[in-house]
Design an enzyme around this catalytic site. Structure first.
Site, short mmCIF file in Angstrom:
data_model
loop_
_atom_site.label_atom_id
_atom_site.label_comp_id
_atom_site.label_asym_id
_atom_site.label_seq_id
_atom_site.Cartn_x
_atom_site.Cartn_y
_atom_site.Cartn_z
N ASP A 191 0.95 -1.27 0.08
CA ASP A 191 0.07 0.12 -0.08
C ASP A 191 0.73 1.21 -0.12
OD1 ASP A 191 -2.33 1.82 0.77
OD2 ASP A 191 -3.50 -0.01 0.94
N HIS A 223 -3.48 5.82 3.81
CA HIS A 223 -4.21 4.62 3.42
C HIS A 223 -3.74 3.43 4.03
CE1 HIS A 223 -6.02 1.78 0.29
NE2 HIS A 223 -6.98 2.61 0.38
N ASN A 321 -14.18 0.77 -6.39
CA ASN A 321 -15.30 1.74 -5.85
C ASN A 321 -15.75 2.38 -6.98
OD1 ASN A 321 -14.47 0.92 -3.29
ND2 ASN A 321 -12.72 2.68 -3.13
N SER A 393 -11.26 -0.74 -0.17
CA SER A 393 -10.05 -0.88 0.42
C SER A 393 -9.98 -1.21 1.68
CB SER A 393 -9.39 0.51 0.49
OG SER A 393 -8.69 0.76 -0.92
#
Length: 444
Positions: A191, A223, A321, A393
């Site tokens: 990530d 994130h 998304n 996520s």
């Protein structure tokens, strides 16, 4: 290097120009190619590309090689060969791209050659639809009644979640009731990096690596730290409710996305090689790129995921998304759309599919395998404390954490056995399997 030095300018021309076959599809390409090689005959494939497509000189790296990998991936005069993966990120002049593709089609030692794409983190930062705070009714067939009492099902439709002791997401998947902790199971999260100084991760981080040029593993986005917290945060954080599933798992933090939340296929390959070399049982990737209806899954990621499963590692990825439900459901993004990567959709606090979560509209390889909490999820933030994020996520690391619990309970299980156990334990939902797969994730 296998080849001699080459002119940097020759291989640096138009680095962001997409392959002409792929223009107009809304995807972003780097101008390089990802080449999947026959593991038993890798040198033959590279030699064929050298002679026919004049690819840039090849540097070989192993999963344990962290130094300079990020810089090598950025250099326009170098092709990077991940020997343990049997894959390479190849620099080729624009006029030689056709030769590369035709060589790949002809040579049996080359399994696939695909344009390298840019990838992104998958948070939802500006939701336009607020879900209610209540459970819906579950499908009350005999199987559900057999595993869950009617009292439980009635209670599931009760009032808003009480998150004083643990987050609603952990309650929804029953993680707080599990006797398992994921002790010593290694979870790799690829990530935006991690806050290595976060007090909740003290003594838990096994290894870190950055594959982003010019950026240390320190998370400048948030994130990655959030996803790591959900997968493996502690049982008793310094402040706020419990938010981590596998509270005694070992953390491998690979930075493959920059501080703006973007990266490339090559950086992901570097992270995968590193995670496998460090013994990750689970690799969690809350990242990807959108695909078009009817678009096939990437062969390179699929073959690499198959090889990972054979070696005992499950790769989990966010479905994406891009949807705007109910009118526009978008297909599961890549690399989650690979059949051998476990694709995770989201549910909200009402255990409904939120407006953004992508669905299975592309057939084989585009399925959602399971659903997990992905709305208003609290987890760790850089600098200490917690923050709220939404998206597939956020759902993905819940799944990674539960896989670690299953691995602790079944230390001799194969990766595919863990995958099957995860889906078998899911709580069936009323929604279509195209949206939630096997159902709502449940901790063992």
């Amino acid at each position: 290097m296998a080849n001699g030095p080459m002119d940097r300018r020759a291989f640096g021309e138009h680095p962001d120009r997409p392959h002409p076959r792929f223009e107009g599809q809304g995807a972003e390409y780097t101008g390089r190619y990802v080449v999947l090689l026959d593991p038993s005959n890798q040198e033959s494939g590279l030699n064929a590309l050298r002679s026919s497509a004049d690819i840039a000189s090849v540097e070989r790296v192993r999963g344990t090689d962290v130094e300079n990998v990020a810089e090598l991936l950025e250099r326009p005069d170098v092709s990077v060969h991940f020997e343990e993966l049997g894959a390479a990120v190849v620099e080729v002049r624009p006029e030689q791209r056709h030769a590369l593709v035709t060589t790949a089609e002809r040579e049996s030692s080359i399994i696939a050659a695909e344009p390298e794409r840019k990838v992104y983190a998958f948070p939802v930062t500006a939701p336009t639809q607020a879900p209610t705070e209540f459970y819906p009714a579950y499908r009350s067939d005999e199987d559900v009644v057999g595993r869950h009492s009617r009292a439980e099902m009635a209670a599931a439709q009760g009032p808003a979640w009480d998150e004083q002791s643990c987050t609603w997401g952990l309650q929804a998947i029953r993680a707080q009731l599990s006797q398992l902790t994921g002790r010593d199971v290694k979870i790799a999260v690829l990530d935006t990096g991690v806050d290595t100084d976060h007090p909740d991760f003290a003594g838990r981080i096994e290894a870190t690596a950055s594959f982003v040029p010019g950026e240390p593993v320190k998370d400048g986005h948030g994130h990655g730290t959030h996803c790591i917290g959900t997968a493996a945060g502690p049982a008793h954080p310094q402040q706020g409710p419990r938010y981590g599933v596998a509270c005694e798992a070992r953390i491998l933090a690979g930075k493959v996305l920059n501080n703006q939340g973007s990266g490339t296929d090559g950086q992901i390959l570097a992270g995968l090689a590193w995670a496998v070399a460090h013994g990750a049982k689970v690799i969690s990737m809350s990242l990807g790129a959108p695909v078009q209806p009817g678009e096939l899954f990437p062969q390179t990621y699929e073959k690499l995921a198959q090889r990972a499963l054979e070696r005992g590692t499950v790769i989990v990825a966010a479905a994406g998304n891009e949807s705007h439900r109910p009118t526009d459901v978008r297909p599961v993004g890549r690399p989650a759309n690979c059949p051998s990567i476990l694709a995770v959709g989201a549910v909200d606090k009402a255990i409904r599919t939120p407006f953004f979560s992508n669905g299975a509209i592309n057939g084989r390889g585009g399925e959602v395998d399971i659903a997990a909490p992905g709305w208003q999820v609290f987890s760790a933030k850089p600098g200490g404390g917690q923050q709220e994020m939404s998206g597939t996520s956020m759902a993905t690391p819940h799944v990674a954490g539960v896989l670690a619990l299953l691995a602790q309970a079944n230390p001799d299980a194969s990766a595919m056995e863990l995958w099957n156990a995860l889906q078998a334990g899911a709580y069936p939902l009323m929604q279509s399997t195209k949206d939630v797969g096997a159902g709502l994730l449940q901790a063992p």
